[in-house]
Design a protein around this motif. Structure first.
Motif, PDB file in Angstrom:
ATOM      1  N   LEU A 149       0.828  -1.203   0.000  1.00  0.00           N
ATOM      2  CA  LEU A 149       0.000   0.000   0.000  1.00  0.00           C
ATOM      3  C   LEU A 149       0.866   1.258   0.000  1.00  0.00           C
ATOM      4  O   LEU A 149       0.643   2.187  -0.769  1.00  0.00           O
ATOM      5  N   LEU A 150       1.882   1.267   0.856  1.00  0.00           N
ATOM      6  CA  LEU A 150       2.771   2.430   0.935  1.00  0.00           C
ATOM      7  C   LEU A 150       3.559   2.629  -0.350  1.00  0.00           C
ATOM      8  O   LEU A 150       3.741   3.755  -0.808  1.00  0.00           O
ATOM      9  N   VAL A 151       4.029   1.540  -0.944  1.00  0.00           N
ATOM     10  CA  VAL A 151       4.740   1.641  -2.218  1.00  0.00           C
ATOM     11  C   VAL A 151       3.781   2.137  -3.298  1.00  0.00           C
ATOM     12  O   VAL A 151       4.139   2.981  -4.122  1.00  0.00           O
ATOM     13  N   GLY A 152       2.548   1.634  -3.283  1.00  0.00           N
ATOM     14  CA  GLY A 152       1.559   2.072  -4.261  1.00  0.00           C
ATOM     15  C   GLY A 152       1.257   3.553  -4.167  1.00  0.00           C
ATOM     16  O   GLY A 152       1.227   4.261  -5.170  1.00  0.00           O
ATOM     17  N   ILE A 153       1.061   4.017  -2.942  1.00  0.00           N
ATOM     18  CA  ILE A 153       0.741   5.435  -2.748  1.00  0.00           C
ATOM     19  C   ILE A 153       1.986   6.299  -2.886  1.00  0.00           C
ATOM     20  O   ILE A 153       1.991   7.306  -3.585  1.00  0.00           O
ATOM     21  N   GLY A 154       3.055   5.885  -2.201  1.00  0.00           N
ATOM     22  CA  GLY A 154       4.259   6.707  -2.141  1.00  0.00           C
ATOM     23  C   GLY A 154       5.044   6.766  -3.435  1.00  0.00           C
ATOM     24  O   GLY A 154       5.695   7.766  -3.717  1.00  0.00           O
ATOM     25  N   LEU A 155       5.014   5.706  -4.211  1.00  0.00           N
ATOM     26  CA  LEU A 155       5.802   5.695  -5.441  1.00  0.00           C
ATOM     27  C   LEU A 155       4.918   5.768  -6.683  1.00  0.00           C
ATOM     28  O   LEU A 155       5.064   6.674  -7.497  1.00  0.00           O
ATOM     29  N   ALA A 173       1.563   6.285  -7.108  1.00  0.00           N
ATOM     30  CA  ALA A 173       0.604   7.399  -7.152  1.00  0.00           C
ATOM     31  C   ALA A 173       1.313   8.740  -7.241  1.00  0.00           C
ATOM     32  O   ALA A 173       0.991   9.576  -8.087  1.00  0.00           O
ATOM     33  N   ALA A 174       2.272   8.946  -6.368  1.00  0.00           N
ATOM     34  CA  ALA A 174       2.940  10.241  -6.319  1.00  0.00           C
ATOM     35  C   ALA A 174       3.713  10.535  -7.599  1.00  0.00           C
ATOM     36  O   ALA A 174       3.698  11.662  -8.090  1.00  0.00           O
ATOM     37  N   HIS A 194       2.646  13.463 -14.252  1.00  0.00           N
ATOM     38  CA  HIS A 194       2.634  12.977 -15.637  1.00  0.00           C
ATOM     39  C   HIS A 194       1.225  13.044 -16.226  1.00  0.00           C
ATOM     40  O   HIS A 194       1.033  13.512 -17.349  1.00  0.00           O
ATOM     41  N   ARG A 195       0.257  12.535 -15.482  1.00  0.00           N
ATOM     42  CA  ARG A 195      -1.117  12.486 -15.991  1.00  0.00           C
ATOM     43  C   ARG A 195      -1.706  13.891 -16.102  1.00  0.00           C
ATOM     44  O   ARG A 195      -2.423  14.189 -17.048  1.00  0.00           O
ATOM     45  N   LEU A 224      -8.427   6.749 -11.323  1.00  0.00           N
ATOM     46  CA  LEU A 224      -8.772   5.408 -11.800  1.00  0.00           C
ATOM     47  C   LEU A 224      -7.517   4.571 -12.050  1.00  0.00           C
ATOM     48  O   LEU A 224      -7.458   3.407 -11.674  1.00  0.00           O
ATOM     49  N   GLU A 225      -6.535   5.163 -12.692  1.00  0.00           N
ATOM     50  CA  GLU A 225      -5.321   4.414 -13.018  1.00  0.00           C
ATOM     51  C   GLU A 225      -4.500   4.091 -11.774  1.00  0.00           C
ATOM     52  O   GLU A 225      -4.063   2.959 -11.588  1.00  0.00           O
ATOM     53  N   VAL A 226      -4.322   5.075 -10.926  1.00  0.00           N
ATOM     54  CA  VAL A 226      -3.504   4.851  -9.744  1.00  0.00           C
ATOM     55  C   VAL A 226      -4.253   4.007  -8.718  1.00  0.00           C
ATOM     56  O   VAL A 226      -3.637   3.269  -7.944  1.00  0.00           O
ATOM     57  N   GLY A 227      -5.568   4.072  -8.726  1.00  0.00           N
ATOM     58  CA  GLY A 227      -6.348   3.198  -7.849  1.00  0.00           C
ATOM     59  C   GLY A 227      -6.052   1.741  -8.146  1.00  0.00           C
ATOM     60  O   GLY A 227      -5.868   0.922  -7.240  1.00  0.00           O
ATOM     61  N   SER A 228      -5.981   1.412  -9.423  1.00  0.00           N
ATOM     62  CA  SER A 228      -5.625   0.045  -9.825  1.00  0.00           C
ATOM     63  C   SER A 228      -4.215  -0.302  -9.359  1.00  0.00           C
ATOM     64  O   SER A 228      -3.976  -1.399  -8.842  1.00  0.00           O
ATOM     65  N   ASP A 229      -3.275   0.625  -9.533  1.00  0.00           N
ATOM     66  CA  ASP A 229      -1.891   0.371  -9.101  1.00  0.00           C
ATOM     67  C   ASP A 229      -1.815   0.112  -7.603  1.00  0.00           C
ATOM     68  O   ASP A 229      -1.137  -0.813  -7.157  1.00  0.00           O
TER      69      ASP A 229
END
Length: 142
Positions: free
Chosen positions: A95-101, A103-104, A109-110, A122-127
């Motif tokens: 979860l932390l890697v997903g949010i911290g790396l 998502a951030a 970029h997006r 939507l994209e980062v939610g999947s990540d």
């Protein structure tokens, strides 16, 4: 060497699980129609019409494999001295890697690409979901 110490079966299982979760996330009955509209595509247009879908799916799978491997390395170092490290801690790490790396790093970029905040969500939610699932599997099988 760290590559020998990693649980490769867990890495493959985490990759497959994230690949399946991504397919569900962006399925025709879930977020795909909304995402498709938000990125400016017309309804009813075949998303794979101009793409080699074998390359798209293979590349997506390899990307998930790289993510699972990287997360396994992070979990290996985070849990180096903790024999009780398990699914919950692995999930939190994911979860932390997903949010911290993920998502951030993708937000700018997006947004600069003009995709908008909702596309990013939507994209980062999947990540984030995928990396959390990977973390649970990798932490449990550590």
């Amino acid at each position: 060497m760290i590559f020998i110490e990693l649980n490769w079966l867990a890495i493959v299982a985490a990759t497959v699980a994230a690949f399946v979760a991504g397919a569900i996330w962006f399925g025709p009955k879930t977020f795909f129609p909304v995402w498709w509209k938000l990125i400016g595509k017309e309804a009813g247009v075949d998303p794979g019409a101009n793409l080699n879908m074998a390359i798209v799916f293979a590349s997506t799978f390899v990307g998930a494999l790289v993510q699972a491997f990287t997360l396994a390395v992070i979990i290996h170092f985070v849990a180096a001295g903790d024999s009780a490290f398990g699914a919950l801690a692995g999930g939190v790490t994911g979860l932390l890697v997903g949010i911290g790396l993920a998502a951030a790093s993708s937000l700018g970029h997006r947004l600069f690409a003009g995709a908008g905040f909702r596309v990013w969500l939507l994209e980062v939610g999947s990540d984030v979901v995928n990396l959390t699932i990977m973390g649970v599997i990798l932490g449990a099988w550590r």
